[in-house]
Scaffold this motif. Structure first.
Motif, PDB file in Angstrom:
ATOM      1  N   ASP A 333      -4.333  -5.584  11.267  1.00  0.00           N
ATOM      2  CA  ASP A 333      -3.783  -5.762  12.617  1.00  0.00           C
ATOM      3  C   ASP A 333      -2.433  -5.136  12.761  1.00  0.00           C
ATOM      4  N   ASN A 334      -2.499  -4.149  12.008  1.00  0.00           N
ATOM      5  CA  ASN A 334      -0.937  -3.186  12.154  1.00  0.00           C
ATOM      6  C   ASN A 334      -0.227  -3.766  11.178  1.00  0.00           C
ATOM      7  N   VAL A 335      -0.191  -4.661  10.292  1.00  0.00           N
ATOM      8  CA  VAL A 335       0.542  -5.272   9.291  1.00  0.00           C
ATOM      9  C   VAL A 335       0.322  -4.581   7.950  1.00  0.00           C
ATOM     10  N   SER A 336       1.449  -3.924   7.623  1.00  0.00           N
ATOM     11  CA  SER A 336       1.131  -3.164   6.268  1.00  0.00           C
ATOM     12  C   SER A 336       1.421  -3.871   4.968  1.00  0.00           C
ATOM     13  N   ILE A 337       0.676  -3.361   3.940  1.00  0.00           N
ATOM     14  CA  ILE A 337       0.917  -4.289   2.313  1.00  0.00           C
ATOM     15  C   ILE A 337       0.790  -2.910   1.520  1.00  0.00           C
ATOM     16  N   SER A 338       1.894  -2.786   0.471  1.00  0.00           N
ATOM     17  CA  SER A 338       1.736  -1.830  -0.456  1.00  0.00           C
ATOM     18  C   SER A 338       0.660  -2.188  -1.457  1.00  0.00           C
ATOM     19  N   ALA A 339       0.479  -1.515  -2.439  1.00  0.00           N
ATOM     20  CA  ALA A 339      -0.337  -1.709  -3.510  1.00  0.00           C
ATOM     21  C   ALA A 339       0.482  -0.896  -4.837  1.00  0.00           C
ATOM     22  N   ASN A 340      -0.235  -1.462  -5.890  1.00  0.00           N
ATOM     23  CA  ASN A 340       0.384  -0.999  -7.368  1.00  0.00           C
ATOM     24  C   ASN A 340      -0.735  -0.030  -7.891  1.00  0.00           C
ATOM     25  N   GLY A 341      -0.019   0.944  -8.508  1.00  0.00           N
ATOM     26  CA  GLY A 341      -0.996   1.684  -9.065  1.00  0.00           C
ATOM     27  C   GLY A 341      -1.553   1.342 -10.450  1.00  0.00           C
ATOM     28  N   ARG A 342      -2.549   1.927 -11.106  1.00  0.00           N
ATOM     29  CA  ARG A 342      -3.060   1.486 -12.338  1.00  0.00           C
ATOM     30  C   ARG A 342      -2.900   2.258 -13.509  1.00  0.00           C
ATOM     31  N   VAL A 343      -3.085   1.833 -14.708  1.00  0.00           N
ATOM     32  CA  VAL A 343      -3.027   2.891 -15.730  1.00  0.00           C
ATOM     33  C   VAL A 343      -4.484   2.328 -16.472  1.00  0.00           C
ATOM     34  N   ALA A 344      -5.632   3.265 -16.388  1.00  0.00           N
ATOM     35  CA  ALA A 344      -6.715   2.911 -16.725  1.00  0.00           C
ATOM     36  C   ALA A 344      -7.271   3.876 -17.734  1.00  0.00           C
ATOM     37  N   PRO A 345      -8.449   3.562 -18.625  1.00  0.00           N
ATOM     38  CA  PRO A 345      -9.112   4.423 -19.406  1.00  0.00           C
ATOM     39  C   PRO A 345     -10.019   5.308 -18.418  1.00  0.00           C
TER      40      PRO A 345
END
Length: 393
Positions: A333-345
Motif C-alpha cells: 500500500d505504497n509503504v516501502s521497506i528495504s531488504a538485505n542482500g545475502r551471501v550464499a553458495p
C-alpha cells in the motif's frame, strides 16, 4: 528441478572418468627395463605418487607407485628418480626458520625434468616444498639450487645462494651477465628461461603458448523466482498467496584457466545485474509489490571436462555476494521497506560448443516472502536461472 540437480551430481563422476586421456609414453622400472605403455597424462602440478597406465588401448588400467620407478615419460612430461640433498625449510610465514643456513638431508626423490641440455634443470614439488635442482651433462650428481626464506629480527630475509651457483656455472656463456642472474627470481618460469638461454635452446615450454589463459563470456539469462504472502493470523477465510515470476539478468564471466591438469581447473567470477518485479493487486483489499535490482558478484572454481577440441561440459561452485541496489524492495500500500542482500553458495553446470554455451545455475535467484501486514522475511537464494553464453576470447 531438485531431481535434475541430484541426477547431475550422480552422473558427473562418470563423465569425469570418461574424459580420461591415455597418451603414449614409457616407464623404466627398478631393474632398468624400459616399457612402452599408455599413461594417463594429468599434467601434474605436484609430484605424482601414483600413475595410471595401460599396455594398450584394450587392456585394463593399472596403477603403479612412482617410488617403484626409475623414470617415466608421457607427452612432453618426464620424471626421473634421483638421490639429492634437499632443504625442506618452510616458506610459510608462520613456520619460517630463524637461521640463514640450509638444513640439508639426503633423500631419493622423483624430479620433473624442465630443461635438458648442457646443464639440465629439474623441479621437486610436493605441495608444501618446492625446490629446483640442476645436473651437468655427462655427470651423475644433482645439485640443489639453494634458496631459503628466514626471519632475522622479525624481518623476512632470503638466502639466495643459487645466484652465486649460477654465476659460476654460467661463467662460460657471454650472453648471460651477472646482472641477469642478480635479477633472477626463484620461480619455475624465470629459471627455465635462463637455462634455455644458456643451453642455446629455442624453447622447452610444455604448455601451448598460443592458448590464452584468460577468457571473457557474455551471459544473458532468466531466473525463476516466486513471491509468497503469508496469510494473516486469525483470518481463516484468507489463504497464503504465491506468485511465480521471472528474474532477468545479464552477466560477464571472467575465467582464468590454471596452468596444470590440462586446463581442467579455472578460477571464475561472474559479475551480473539481476532484476525482478512482482505485483499483487487487491489481495484481501491490500496491494503488494516486489521491486528487486541487485549486483551479484560470485567467485569460485570451475572444472572443465573436455569432450573434444571444440566442446566441453563443466561444473562450478561459487560463493555469491548479492548486493541489492534499491531501498524499496517490499512495498505494501505504497509503504516501502528495504531488504538485505545475502551471501550464499551457488552451483552451476553447463555445456560449451566453440564460442557458444548454455548453463543452469542453482542458488543465484532469490525467492521473496512477507507477512500480510508488510513485514519482509529473509531472502532465500533457492531459485535457479538459465543463461546463454558467448565467448569473446
Amino acid at each position: 528441478m531438485k531431481n535434475l540437480f541430484y541426477a547431475a551430481l550422480f552422473l558427473f563422476p562418470s563423465l569425469m572418468y570418461s574424459q580420461i586421456n591415455f597418451e603414449r609414453g614409457y616407464i623404466i622400472n627398478e631393474n632398468g627395463e624400459k616399457i612402452n605403455v599408455l599413461i594417463k597424462n594429468n599434467d601434474w602440478n605436484n609430484n605424482p605418487n601414483v600413475i595410471e597406465y595401460k599396455t594398450n588401448e584394450n587392456e585394463k588400467v593399472n596403477q603403479l607407485q612412482t617410488k617403484n620407478l626409475k623414470e617415466f615419460s608421457v607427452g612432453n612430461v618426464k620424471y626421473l628418480k634421483a638421490k639429492v640433498m634437499i632443504d625442506r625449510s618452510s616458506s610459510n610465514l608462520n613456520n619460517l626458520s630463524d637461521t640463514r643456513e640450509l638444513k640439508n638431508n639426503e633423500e631419493t626423490l622423483l624430479l620433473k625434468s624442465l630443461v635438458e641440455g648442457k646443464i639440465n634443470l629439474y623441479r621437486y614439488n610436493d605441495g608444501a616444498v618446492s625446490r629446483f635442482f640442476y645436473k651437468k651433462e655427462n655427470e651423475d650428481t644433482f645439485h640443489q639450487l639453494e634458496y631459503k626464506e628466514y626471519l632475522n629480527s622479525n624481518r623476512i630475509e632470503k638466502n639466495e645462494t643459487y645466484k652465486e651457483q649460477l654465476k659460476k656455472e654460467f661463467s662460460d656463456n657471454g650472453t648471460i651477465t651477472g646482472n641477469d642472474i642478480e635479477r633472477l627470481v626463484y620461480t619455475e618460469n624465470k629459471l627455465k628461461k635462463i637455462f634455455v638461454l644458456y643451453d642455446g635452446l629455442s624453447t622447452v615450454d610444455t604448455k601451448d603458448n598460443s592458448k590464452i589463459n584468460f577468457h571473457i563470456y557474455l551471459k544473458p539469462g532468466v531466473g525463476f523466482s516466486n513471491y509468497i504472502i503469508r496469510a494473516p493470523e486469525g483470518m481463516t477465510n484468507v489463504g497464503e498467496y504465491k506468485k511465480n515470476g521471472i528474474a532477468y539478468r545479464f552477466g560477464v564471466e571472467l575465467e582464468y584457466v590454471l596452468n596444470f591438469n590440462k586446463g581442467k581447473w579455472a578460477i571464475i567470477s561472474e559479475p551480473a545485474f539481476q532484476t525482478a518485479n512482482f505485483k499483487v493487486n487487491d489481495y484481501n483489499r491490500r496491494n503488494f509489490e516486489i521491486k528487486y535490482s541487485a549486483l551479484q558478484i560470485p567467485l569460485g572454481f570451475k572444472h572443465n571436462m573436455f569432450l573434444n577440441q571444440k566442446s566441453k561440459i563443466y561444473i562450478a561452485g561459487l560463493l555469491n555476494f548479492d548486493l541489492i541496489l534499491n531501498n524499496d524492495v517490499y512495498n505494501v500500500d505504497n509503504v516501502s521497506i528495504s531488504a538485505n542482500g545475502r551471501v550464499a553458495p551457488t552451483f552451476a553446470a553447463g555445456y560449451n560448443y566453440d564460442k557458444f554455451g548454455v548453463e543452469v545455475k542453482w542458488g543465484s535467484v532469490p525467492s521473496f516472502s512477507s507477512q500480510y501486514y508488510g513485514q519482509p522475511e529473509k531472502l532465500n537464494m533457492n531459485g535457479f536461472n538459465v543463461s546463454l553464453s558467448y565467448k569473446l576470447f
